[in-house]
Design a protein around this motif. Structure first.
Motif, PDB file in Angstrom:
ATOM      1  N   THR A 259       0.823  -1.209   0.000  1.00 44.28           N
ATOM      2  CA  THR A 259       0.000   0.000   0.000  1.00 44.28           C
ATOM      3  C   THR A 259       0.858   1.260   0.000  1.00 44.28           C
ATOM      4  O   THR A 259       0.400   2.333  -0.390  1.00 44.28           O
ATOM      5  N   LEU A 260       2.117   1.136   0.433  1.00 43.70           N
ATOM      6  CA  LEU A 260       3.072   2.243   0.327  1.00 43.70           C
ATOM      7  C   LEU A 260       3.907   2.120  -0.936  1.00 43.70           C
ATOM      8  O   LEU A 260       4.078   3.089  -1.682  1.00 43.70           O
ATOM      9  N   ALA A 261       4.411   0.914  -1.180  1.00 50.60           N
ATOM     10  CA  ALA A 261       5.302   0.697  -2.332  1.00 50.60           C
ATOM     11  C   ALA A 261       4.619   1.019  -3.650  1.00 50.60           C
ATOM     12  O   ALA A 261       5.263   1.507  -4.590  1.00 50.60           O
ATOM     13  N   LEU A 262       3.302   0.738  -3.728  1.00 54.78           N
ATOM     14  CA  LEU A 262       2.554   0.988  -4.965  1.00 54.78           C
ATOM     15  C   LEU A 262       1.551   2.135  -4.774  1.00 54.78           C
ATOM     16  O   LEU A 262       0.439   2.100  -5.283  1.00 54.78           O
TER      17      LEU A 262
ATOM     18  N   LEU B   7       5.005   9.728  -7.123  1.00 53.95           N
ATOM     19  CA  LEU B   7       5.184  11.123  -7.516  1.00 53.95           C
ATOM     20  C   LEU B   7       6.181  11.873  -6.645  1.00 53.95           C
ATOM     21  O   LEU B   7       6.943  12.700  -7.148  1.00 53.95           O
ATOM     22  N   ASN B   8       6.183  11.587  -5.344  1.00 52.59           N
ATOM     23  CA  ASN B   8       6.977  12.392  -4.418  1.00 52.59           C
ATOM     24  C   ASN B   8       8.278  11.743  -3.966  1.00 52.59           C
ATOM     25  O   ASN B   8       9.181  12.424  -3.487  1.00 52.59           O
ATOM     26  N   HIS B   9       8.366  10.415  -4.112  1.00 53.83           N
ATOM     27  CA  HIS B   9       9.590   9.708  -3.708  1.00 53.83           C
ATOM     28  C   HIS B   9       9.968   8.673  -4.782  1.00 53.83           C
ATOM     29  O   HIS B   9      10.045   7.479  -4.510  1.00 53.83           O
ATOM     30  N   PRO B  10      10.189   9.150  -6.013  1.00 53.87           N
ATOM     31  CA  PRO B  10      10.438   8.202  -7.113  1.00 53.87           C
ATOM     32  C   PRO B  10      11.660   7.314  -6.883  1.00 53.87           C
ATOM     33  O   PRO B  10      11.681   6.167  -7.335  1.00 53.87           O
ATOM     34  N   GLU B  11      12.649   7.834  -6.161  1.00 55.27           N
ATOM     35  CA  GLU B  11      13.856   7.027  -5.931  1.00 55.27           C
ATOM     36  C   GLU B  11      13.530   5.785  -5.105  1.00 55.27           C
ATOM     37  O   GLU B  11      14.136   4.717  -5.286  1.00 55.27           O
ATOM     38  N   ILE B  12      12.532   5.894  -4.207  1.00 49.54           N
ATOM     39  CA  ILE B  12      12.093   4.733  -3.421  1.00 49.54           C
ATOM     40  C   ILE B  12      11.163   3.863  -4.251  1.00 49.54           C
ATOM     41  O   ILE B  12      11.265   2.629  -4.248  1.00 49.54           O
ATOM     42  N   PHE B  13      10.249   4.504  -4.999  1.00 46.83           N
ATOM     43  CA  PHE B  13       9.304   3.742  -5.827  1.00 46.83           C
ATOM     44  C   PHE B  13      10.039   2.814  -6.786  1.00 46.83           C
ATOM     45  O   PHE B  13       9.669   1.648  -6.951  1.00 46.83           O
ATOM     46  N   TYR B  14      11.084   3.301  -7.431  1.00 44.21           N
ATOM     47  CA  TYR B  14      11.775   2.493  -8.441  1.00 44.21           C
ATOM     48  C   TYR B  14      12.722   1.462  -7.831  1.00 44.21           C
ATOM     49  O   TYR B  14      13.280   0.637  -8.541  1.00 44.21           O
TER      50      TYR B  14
ATOM     51  N   GLU C 276      11.368  -0.286  -5.048  1.00 48.62           N
ATOM     52  CA  GLU C 276      10.420  -1.217  -4.436  1.00 48.62           C
ATOM     53  C   GLU C 276       9.228  -1.525  -5.342  1.00 48.62           C
ATOM     54  O   GLU C 276       9.167  -2.576  -5.967  1.00 48.62           O
ATOM     55  N   GLY C 277       8.285  -0.600  -5.437  1.00 52.24           N
ATOM     56  CA  GLY C 277       7.055  -0.854  -6.192  1.00 52.24           C
ATOM     57  C   GLY C 277       7.300  -1.252  -7.628  1.00 52.24           C
ATOM     58  O   GLY C 277       6.676  -2.182  -8.152  1.00 52.24           O
ATOM     59  N   TYR C 278       8.241  -0.589  -8.273  1.00 57.64           N
ATOM     60  CA  TYR C 278       8.551  -0.888  -9.673  1.00 57.64           C
ATOM     61  C   TYR C 278       9.022  -2.323  -9.851  1.00 57.64           C
ATOM     62  O   TYR C 278       8.712  -2.966 -10.854  1.00 57.64           O
ATOM     63  N   VAL C 279       9.744  -2.845  -8.866  1.00 59.89           N
ATOM     64  CA  VAL C 279      10.252  -4.220  -8.936  1.00 59.89           C
ATOM     65  C   VAL C 279       9.095  -5.213  -9.061  1.00 59.89           C
ATOM     66  O   VAL C 279       9.163  -6.201  -9.792  1.00 59.89           O
ATOM     67  N   ILE C 280       8.002  -4.933  -8.350  1.00 63.95           N
ATOM     68  CA  ILE C 280       6.809  -5.793  -8.418  1.00 63.95           C
ATOM     69  C   ILE C 280       6.229  -5.753  -9.829  1.00 63.95           C
ATOM     70  O   ILE C 280       5.927  -6.786 -10.429  1.00 63.95           O
ATOM     71  N   LEU C 281       6.074  -4.557 -10.376  1.00 64.77           N
ATOM     72  CA  LEU C 281       5.481  -4.406 -11.709  1.00 64.77           C
ATOM     73  C   LEU C 281       6.329  -5.089 -12.772  1.00 64.77           C
ATOM     74  O   LEU C 281       5.803  -5.745 -13.678  1.00 64.77           O
ATOM     75  N   GLU C 282       7.630  -4.945 -12.651  1.00 64.53           N
ATOM     76  CA  GLU C 282       8.541  -5.563 -13.613  1.00 64.53           C
ATOM     77  C   GLU C 282       8.439  -7.092 -13.548  1.00 64.53           C
ATOM     78  O   GLU C 282       8.419  -7.770 -14.577  1.00 64.53           O
ATOM     79  N   ASP C 283       8.334  -7.621 -12.350  1.00 68.15           N
ATOM     80  CA  ASP C 283       8.252  -9.069 -12.162  1.00 68.15           C
ATOM     81  C   ASP C 283       6.990  -9.645 -12.804  1.00 68.15           C
ATOM     82  O   ASP C 283       7.008 -10.748 -13.366  1.00 68.15           O
TER      83      ASP C 283
END
Length: 245
Positions: free
Chosen positions: A47-50, A56-63, A65-72
């Motif tokens: 709920t935080l990672a995605l 928008l505000n912490h892209p360095e963290i999003f890419y 964590e959350g991005y890793v899920i989407l890529e997988d």
């Protein structure tokens, strides 16, 4: 009459049947349900990672964590449950699917009429000019260290076509809900029916078939409930429906 025959009777005798699918249908494809505390969800809160805020505000963290899920998700393959639903549609016994999943597995399995109410991971778009690109464009930019990735056309920020926590629901939600106005039977597969607003959708139909490992708030209202593996149940339903055609 056992549950399998009851479910098949409903599907065969209904004028219009739709499916509503959640994370549980994809666990057999190796994708963890984010409520299960398995896989990458042991290391992060989805709920935080995605979330839209993180994107928008912490892209360095999003890419990280959350991005890793989407890529997988782009590397996974459909299982027997996805394939059974696609076959039921091909046979004319299922008119479409409303899915909470962003893993693209219904499309990979061959389903045609799909409403992706939480978006998808096939594509991305520019938040400034709106141009659409394939997910691979983002992947190359992120691997090259471009965080957040920028649009080559206008310099705007690119984002995945996924409904993040905090985003508005997409048009597919309204369109899917309208499909249920004249649907007789809804097959709920792998959804806890606890996430709003999707959990309102079963109220639109007269008959419910629920296939989910755990109990849901709609079990008492359903015509048939299976607390079993969805791939197994859907395969058995398909086999019985084929015998009736």
């Amino acid at each position: 009459m056992d549950n399998l025959q009851k479910a098949v009777d409903l599907i065969v005798n209904s004028k219009k049947v739709f499916a509503l699918t959640g994370a549980g249908i994809s666990t057999d494809s190796g994708i963890p349900d984010f409520r299960s505390n398995t896989g990458y969800y042991t290391k992060m809160d989805p709920t935080l990672a995605l979330s839209k805020d993180r994107l928008l505000n912490h892209p360095e963290i999003f890419y990280k964590e959350g991005y890793v899920i989407l890529e997988d998700l782009n590397d996974q393959k459909p299982n027997k449950g996805h394939i059974a639903l696609a076959k039921l549609e091909e046979l004319g016994k299922l008119q479409g699917i409303i899915t909470q999943n962003i893993d693209n597995l219904h499309a990979k399995a061959g389903s045609k009429n799909i409403y992706e109410v939480h978006g998808e991971t096939r594509g991305i778009h520019c938040m400034s000019c709106g141009h659409e690109f394939k997910f691979d464009v983002m992947k190359k930019k992120v691997e090259a260290g471009e965080i957040p990735p920028k649009c080559d056309d206008c310099g705007g920020t690119l984002r995945p076509n996924v409904v993040m926590f905090g985003d508005m629901m997409p048009d597919d939600f309204e369109r899917g809900a309208r499909e249920l106005d004249n649907t007789d039977t809804l097959i709920v597969v792998g959804s806890s029916l606890s996430v709003s607003p999707v959990n309102f959708l079963p109220n639109y139909v007269d008959h419910l078939i629920i296939i989910n490992n755990d109990p849901t708030p709609f079990d008492n209202r359903a015509d048939v409930v299976f607390h079993e593996n969805s791939s197994k149940v859907l395969t058995e339903i398909l086999e019985e429906v084929e015998k009736r055609i």
